[in-house]
Design a protein around this motif. Sequence first.
Motif, PDB file in Angstrom:
ATOM      1  N   LYS A 137       0.825  -1.209   0.000  1.00  0.00           N
ATOM      2  CA  LYS A 137       0.000   0.000   0.000  1.00  0.00           C
ATOM      3  C   LYS A 137       0.861   1.261   0.000  1.00  0.00           C
ATOM      4  O   LYS A 137       0.376   2.338  -0.313  1.00  0.00           O
ATOM      5  N   SER A 138       2.146   1.131   0.332  1.00  0.00           N
ATOM      6  CA  SER A 138       3.063   2.275   0.239  1.00  0.00           C
ATOM      7  C   SER A 138       3.255   2.673  -1.216  1.00  0.00           C
ATOM      8  O   SER A 138       3.296   3.859  -1.548  1.00  0.00           O
ATOM      9  N   ASP A 139       3.366   1.689  -2.085  1.00  0.00           N
ATOM     10  CA  ASP A 139       3.491   1.970  -3.519  1.00  0.00           C
ATOM     11  C   ASP A 139       2.208   2.579  -4.076  1.00  0.00           C
ATOM     12  O   ASP A 139       2.255   3.443  -4.948  1.00  0.00           O
ATOM     13  N   VAL A 140       1.073   2.139  -3.559  1.00  0.00           N
ATOM     14  CA  VAL A 140      -0.212   2.688  -3.992  1.00  0.00           C
ATOM     15  C   VAL A 140      -0.268   4.180  -3.653  1.00  0.00           C
ATOM     16  O   VAL A 140      -0.711   4.996  -4.458  1.00  0.00           O
ATOM     17  N   PHE A 141       0.196   4.528  -2.450  1.00  0.00           N
ATOM     18  CA  PHE A 141       0.216   5.935  -2.040  1.00  0.00           C
ATOM     19  C   PHE A 141       1.061   6.753  -3.022  1.00  0.00           C
ATOM     20  O   PHE A 141       0.621   7.794  -3.518  1.00  0.00           O
ATOM     21  N   SER A 142       2.251   6.269  -3.318  1.00  0.00           N
ATOM     22  CA  SER A 142       3.139   6.983  -4.243  1.00  0.00           C
ATOM     23  C   SER A 142       2.513   7.119  -5.623  1.00  0.00           C
ATOM     24  O   SER A 142       2.619   8.165  -6.265  1.00  0.00           O
ATOM     25  N   PHE A 143       1.848   6.084  -6.074  1.00  0.00           N
ATOM     26  CA  PHE A 143       1.175   6.142  -7.367  1.00  0.00           C
ATOM     27  C   PHE A 143       0.095   7.222  -7.361  1.00  0.00           C
ATOM     28  O   PHE A 143      -0.045   7.985  -8.320  1.00  0.00           O
ATOM     29  N   GLY A 144      -0.664   7.304  -6.273  1.00  0.00           N
ATOM     30  CA  GLY A 144      -1.708   8.316  -6.165  1.00  0.00           C
ATOM     31  C   GLY A 144      -1.154   9.727  -6.229  1.00  0.00           C
ATOM     32  O   GLY A 144      -1.744  10.608  -6.863  1.00  0.00           O
ATOM     33  N   VAL A 145      -0.012   9.941  -5.580  1.00  0.00           N
ATOM     34  CA  VAL A 145       0.630  11.259  -5.637  1.00  0.00           C
ATOM     35  C   VAL A 145       1.021  11.583  -7.075  1.00  0.00           C
ATOM     36  O   VAL A 145       0.775  12.692  -7.563  1.00  0.00           O
ATOM     37  N   VAL A 146       1.590  10.614  -7.772  1.00  0.00           N
ATOM     38  CA  VAL A 146       2.007  10.835  -9.158  1.00  0.00           C
ATOM     39  C   VAL A 146       0.796  11.130 -10.044  1.00  0.00           C
ATOM     40  O   VAL A 146       0.847  12.022 -10.896  1.00  0.00           O
ATOM     41  N   VAL A 147      -0.300  10.429  -9.840  1.00  0.00           N
ATOM     42  CA  VAL A 147      -1.515  10.685 -10.630  1.00  0.00           C
ATOM     43  C   VAL A 147      -1.975  12.126 -10.425  1.00  0.00           C
ATOM     44  O   VAL A 147      -2.269  12.840 -11.390  1.00  0.00           O
ATOM     45  N   LEU A 148      -2.025  12.581  -9.171  1.00  0.00           N
ATOM     46  CA  LEU A 148      -2.467  13.955  -8.897  1.00  0.00           C
ATOM     47  C   LEU A 148      -1.475  14.979  -9.460  1.00  0.00           C
ATOM     48  O   LEU A 148      -1.884  16.049  -9.917  1.00  0.00           O
ATOM     49  N   GLU A 149      -0.186  14.655  -9.429  1.00  0.00           N
ATOM     50  CA  GLU A 149       0.814  15.549 -10.025  1.00  0.00           C
ATOM     51  C   GLU A 149       0.622  15.653 -11.539  1.00  0.00           C
ATOM     52  O   GLU A 149       0.710  16.746 -12.106  1.00  0.00           O
ATOM     53  N   ILE A 150       0.357  14.535 -12.183  1.00  0.00           N
ATOM     54  CA  ILE A 150       0.166  14.531 -13.632  1.00  0.00           C
ATOM     55  C   ILE A 150      -1.086  15.318 -14.001  1.00  0.00           C
ATOM     56  O   ILE A 150      -1.061  16.151 -14.920  1.00  0.00           O
ATOM     57  N   ILE A 151      -2.172  15.088 -13.302  1.00  0.00           N
ATOM     58  CA  ILE A 151      -3.434  15.778 -13.591  1.00  0.00           C
ATOM     59  C   ILE A 151      -3.281  17.285 -13.412  1.00  0.00           C
ATOM     60  O   ILE A 151      -3.751  18.078 -14.227  1.00  0.00           O
ATOM     61  N   SER A 152      -2.602  17.687 -12.333  1.00  0.00           N
ATOM     62  CA  SER A 152      -2.499  19.119 -12.024  1.00  0.00           C
ATOM     63  C   SER A 152      -1.356  19.812 -12.762  1.00  0.00           C
ATOM     64  O   SER A 152      -1.378  21.027 -12.924  1.00  0.00           O
ATOM     65  N   GLY A 153      -0.348  19.039 -13.142  1.00  0.00           N
ATOM     66  CA  GLY A 153       0.837  19.648 -13.740  1.00  0.00           C
ATOM     67  C   GLY A 153       1.744  20.291 -12.705  1.00  0.00           C
ATOM     68  O   GLY A 153       2.613  21.089 -13.039  1.00  0.00           O
ATOM     69  N   LYS A 154       1.536  19.958 -11.423  1.00  0.00           N
ATOM     70  CA  LYS A 154       2.327  20.532 -10.332  1.00  0.00           C
ATOM     71  C   LYS A 154       2.952  19.425  -9.500  1.00  0.00           C
ATOM     72  O   LYS A 154       2.402  18.342  -9.374  1.00  0.00           O
ATOM     73  N   LYS A 155       4.117  19.711  -8.907  1.00  0.00           N
ATOM     74  CA  LYS A 155       4.768  18.755  -8.016  1.00  0.00           C
ATOM     75  C   LYS A 155       4.175  18.866  -6.619  1.00  0.00           C
ATOM     76  O   LYS A 155       3.890  19.959  -6.141  1.00  0.00           O
TER      77      LYS A 155
END
Length: 150
Positions: free
Chosen positions: A14-32
């Motif tokens: 589930k740690s990897d799932v968390f990281s994936f979720g952060v990356v998805v939100l970064e991609i959608i928003s275009g922000k780090k």
Amino acid sequence: MSPEYAMEGKFSIKSDVFSFGVVVLEIISGKKNTGFYQPQEDLNLLGYAWRLWCENKALDLADPILVQQSQVLKCINVGLLCVQEDPNDRPTMSNVVMMLGSEVATLLPRPTRPAFVTRKRECSSVPSTSSTKPDTISENEFTISMEQGR
């Protein structure tokens, strides 16, 4: 980095799932996530995404170049599911793949408060979903101290 790993040194799938979720939100928003900071608003990108979700303005998170609103909203929902505070509430990666590949967005569960959001923010109205799971929002507060090296 997932909160359970950052705070307790516990690592799981589930740690990897968390990281994936952060990356998805970064991609959608275009922000780090790490470079996003609005002192008058939210602590970070996760807090900002959660606030917009609670206010039924999730599409405001999206980079304007993204045009398929239903797909963007689904990705934001999945991203928020992945960054939920309790690892047991996060989906598995196989479920994430199924959710992202599904054509039916109404079957997605409703996310609960993400990790690393220190300001208290509860959703009074959330985009409708078919989940019957109640929203439970913990009120964990934490501080960060800067350690000085010798």
